[in-house]
Design an enzyme around this catalytic site. Structure first.
Site, short mmCIF file in Angstrom:
data_model
loop_
_atom_site.label_atom_id
_atom_site.label_comp_id
_atom_site.label_asym_id
_atom_site.label_seq_id
_atom_site.Cartn_x
_atom_site.Cartn_y
_atom_site.Cartn_z
N ASP A 170 0.80 -1.23 0.00
CA ASP A 170 0.00 0.00 0.00
C ASP A 170 0.83 1.27 0.00
OD1 ASP A 170 1.06 0.08 2.53
OD2 ASP A 170 -0.82 0.64 3.50
N TYR A 265 10.85 5.89 0.93
CA TYR A 265 11.70 4.97 1.70
C TYR A 265 13.18 5.08 1.33
CZ TYR A 265 8.30 2.38 4.50
OH TYR A 265 7.37 2.01 5.44
P1 NAD Z 1 0.87 -7.00 13.97
O1 NAD Z 1 1.97 -7.62 14.75
O2 NAD Z 1 0.02 -5.96 14.60
O3 NAD Z 1 -0.11 -8.14 13.43
C1 NAD Z 1 0.32 -9.23 12.71
C2 NAD Z 1 -0.39 -10.48 13.20
O4 NAD Z 1 0.14 -11.60 12.49
C3 NAD Z 1 -0.21 -10.79 14.70
O5 NAD Z 1 -1.46 -10.84 15.33
C4 NAD Z 1 0.50 -12.13 14.71
O6 NAD Z 1 0.10 -12.96 15.78
C5 NAD Z 1 0.07 -12.71 13.37
N1 NAD Z 1 0.90 -13.81 12.88
C6 NAD Z 1 2.23 -13.94 12.96
N2 NAD Z 1 2.63 -15.10 12.39
C7 NAD Z 1 1.51 -15.70 11.92
C8 NAD Z 1 1.27 -16.92 11.21
N3 NAD Z 1 2.27 -17.74 10.87
N4 NAD Z 1 -0.02 -17.22 10.88
C9 NAD Z 1 -1.03 -16.39 11.22
N5 NAD Z 1 -0.85 -15.23 11.89
C10 NAD Z 1 0.40 -14.89 12.23
O7 NAD Z 1 1.52 -6.41 12.65
P2 NAD Z 1 1.10 -5.15 11.79
O8 NAD Z 1 1.96 -4.01 12.17
O9 NAD Z 1 -0.35 -4.97 11.83
O10 NAD Z 1 1.51 -5.62 10.35
C11 NAD Z 1 0.97 -6.77 9.74
C12 NAD Z 1 1.70 -7.04 8.44
O11 NAD Z 1 1.29 -6.18 7.40
C13 NAD Z 1 3.21 -6.84 8.55
O12 NAD Z 1 3.84 -7.81 7.76
C14 NAD Z 1 3.40 -5.46 8.00
O13 NAD Z 1 4.71 -5.22 7.63
C15 NAD Z 1 2.43 -5.52 6.88
N6 NAD Z 1 2.04 -4.26 6.28
C16 NAD Z 1 1.94 -4.30 4.98
C17 NAD Z 1 1.56 -3.19 4.31
C18 NAD Z 1 1.50 -3.27 2.83
O14 NAD Z 1 0.67 -2.68 2.20
N7 NAD Z 1 2.39 -4.03 2.21
C19 NAD Z 1 1.26 -2.02 5.00
C20 NAD Z 1 1.38 -2.01 6.37
C21 NAD Z 1 1.77 -3.17 7.01
C1 LMR Z 2 3.78 -0.45 9.45
O1 LMR Z 2 3.93 -1.31 10.29
O2 LMR Z 2 2.76 0.21 9.35
C2 LMR Z 2 4.91 -0.16 8.53
O3 LMR Z 2 4.84 -0.96 7.43
C3 LMR Z 2 4.95 1.27 8.25
C4 LMR Z 2 5.14 2.03 9.52
O4 LMR Z 2 4.15 2.51 10.07
O5 LMR Z 2 6.28 2.12 9.96
#
Ligand code: NAD
Ligand code: LMR
Length: 442
Positions: A170, A265
């Site tokens: 995103d 970034y």
């Molecule tokens: P978070 O730690 O708040 O939540 C992630 C969840 O994943 C946790 O509840 C954890 O228990 C769970 N989890 C871990 N391993 C797992 C598995 N093997 N199976 C099922 N569940 C599992 O993390 P967050 O900050 O909300 O971020 C979530 C993900 O989304 C991260 O990888 C983050 O980098 C990514 N993200 C992606 C985008 C994008 O658009 N690419 C944007 C923001 C965040």
């Molecule tokens: C996230 O966890 O949201 C990151 O991917 C971006 C940030 O807020 O640092």
């Protein structure tokens, strides 16, 4: 119209409630019969599970809902898997950022050394979820936005080449919301963009309106003066003040190559020293996320659960998450929408490795994606991308071969790491910290 069934993997993520709000706001485009949350940590998922149930019930009580830690329950009878897992959660993100800082190196959780550590943790978690999908719902699509997206995408290309997984991010969309404001568009969907690079590592080369008028020179001129923000913006226009600082820093990044508009970034890779100077080694981005987004989202979910209604909730639809609905709709209804995805290059960038996972515009329809061609890219961008992509491939090699040397090479090659001595120190600390997650490196 057909109704679809969705599972959100990583249900305990702070992003889950706003993604559910986004899904509920788009039921006319993507009708749903079922929403499931799946996480392997029940306690964490419970922070949001009840509030999500209330949100769904109040919007459309016909939608079935379950929050589970049982993969069979989660993955049976689903059409789309929205995957945003974080293996090791924010506690481990914190170490990804802080360990390199001990040696004066910016951690950065996706493309920096922190991202290399996070990659080695994420690969098995993402592969495990793909396997559940293929076992219980083999016709489903996984829309995967688990980070570090480039490394995860390379692992998918290598280990699951025939799986129905689409890797997305995103971040460019977030920047495009601001770009649209800068250029005076009502919203980003009025712009037709060209962009290429790796995840969190790319450039906009064209921004046209519907009549084909080009705006990239206007954007470059603006960014050279202000960065990726409006002249009178303040922190309130961004999710938090550090994103405002990031937007302003684009001014320095674009000065290095004012022919195209960079992803913000690049601040980490090109200005690591500035980042280190402005980072408290004991309080990094992970701590900010815990103290801001996590507190806000979990706090509001607890309040909803207590009062039993979400009628006056402060939770907001995740506008960044709109691409998830766009992508699911394109796959479900063959819309041929143009979207930025992370896909095998296969000649799209003609002077770049064929088997690199690149982020480029693709046309999406019911059979998946068709990448658009980019053509030749200049030396500066090519050099940066080659260094980064090889660093990410080495992480996947390290995972595959359980190789200490490959991981050492990955960190040595990383743009944020100054030399092999520092790379080795960081790696040895990472190994200690990641004992519960990494394969044993030999
Ligand atoms: P978070 O730690 O708040 O939540 C992630 C969840 O994943 C946790 O509840 C954890 O228990 C769970 N989890 C871990 N391993 C797992 C598995 N093997 N199976 C099922 N569940 C599992 O993390 P967050 O900050 O909300 O971020 C979530 C993900 O989304 C991260 O990888 C983050 O980098 C990514 N993200 C992606 C985008 C994008 O658009 N690419 C944007 C923001 C965040
Ligand atoms: C996230 O966890 O949201 C990151 O991917 C971006 C940030 O807020 O640092």
């Amino acid at each position: 119209m057909k109704k679809f069934s969705i599972v959100i993997a990583g249900g305990g993520s702070t992003y889950t409630p706003e993604i559910i709000l986004m899904l509920l706001d788009n039921l006319d485009r993507l009708p749903l019969r079922s929403i499931k949350l799946y996480d392997n940590d029940e306690e964490r998922q419970n922070h949001v599970a009840k509030a999500c149930e209330i949100l769904i019930k109040e919007k459309d009580p016909t939608i079935q809902y379950v929050a589970t830690t049982d993969p069979e329950v989660a993955y049976t009878d689903v059409d789309f898997v929205l995957a945003h897992i974080r293996v090791g959660k924010l506690e481990m993100r914190s170490l990804d950022e802080k360990i390199p800082l001990k040696y004066g190196v910016v951690g950065q959780e996706t493309c920096g050394p922190g991202g290399m550590a996070y990659g080695l943790r994420s690969i098995p978690g993402v592969l495990e979820n793909i396997e559940y999908m293929e076992k219980y719902s083999p016709n489903a699509w996984m829309l995967n936005y688990s980070n570090p997206a480039s490394i995860v995408a390379e692992a998918c290309r290598r280990f699951k080449p025939n799986s129905r997984v689409i890797n997305i991010c995103d971040m460019p969309i977030g920047m495009e919301h601001t770009i649209a404001r800068i250029l005076g568009f009502k919203n980003r969907k009025e712009m037709c963009i060209r962009y290429y690079g790796l995840n969190h590592f790319g450039w906009w080369t064209s921004i046209k309106d519907k009549d084909g008028k080009e705006y990239i020179q206007d954007l470059i001129a603006h960014q050279l003066k202000y960065g990726n923000c409006l002249a009178d913006d303040d922190a309130s226009h961004y999710t938090d003040s550090s994103w405002f600082d990031t937007a302003k820093k684009v001014k320095d990044i674009i000065a290095i190559d004012p022919t195209m508009c960079p992803n913000s970034y690049f601040q980490y890779y090109l200005f690591g020293d500035d980042m280190v100077a402005h980072t408290d080694p004991n309080y990094t981005r992970a701590d900010q996320v815990v103290d801001t987004r996590e507190k806000r989202v979990f706090g509001e979910c607890a309040r909803i659960e207590k009062v039993g209604t979400a009628k006056d909730t402060t939770l907001q639809i995740g506008i960044h998450a709109e691409f998830i609905v766009d992508l699911a709709t394109a796959l479900a209804f063959n819309t041929h929408e143009r979207m930025l995805l992370i896909v095998p290059n296969n000649g799209a960038i003609s002077n770049f490795e064929k088997d690199a996972m690149v982020e480029i515009p693709c046309i999406v329809g019911k059979d998946g994606y068709e990448p658009l061609t980019v053509g030749e890219i200049p030396h500066f961008q090519k050099g940066l991308m080659e260094q980064q992509v090889n660093c990410e491939k080495l992480v996947v090699d390290a995972y595959e071969q359980h190789s200490y040397l490959k991981m050492l090479q990955a960190l040595t090659l990383n743009k944020c790491v100054p030399n092999a001595n520092v790379a080795r120190k960081i790696l040895d600390d990472f190994i200690e910290a990641n004992k519960a997650y990494w394969p044993e490196l030999k």
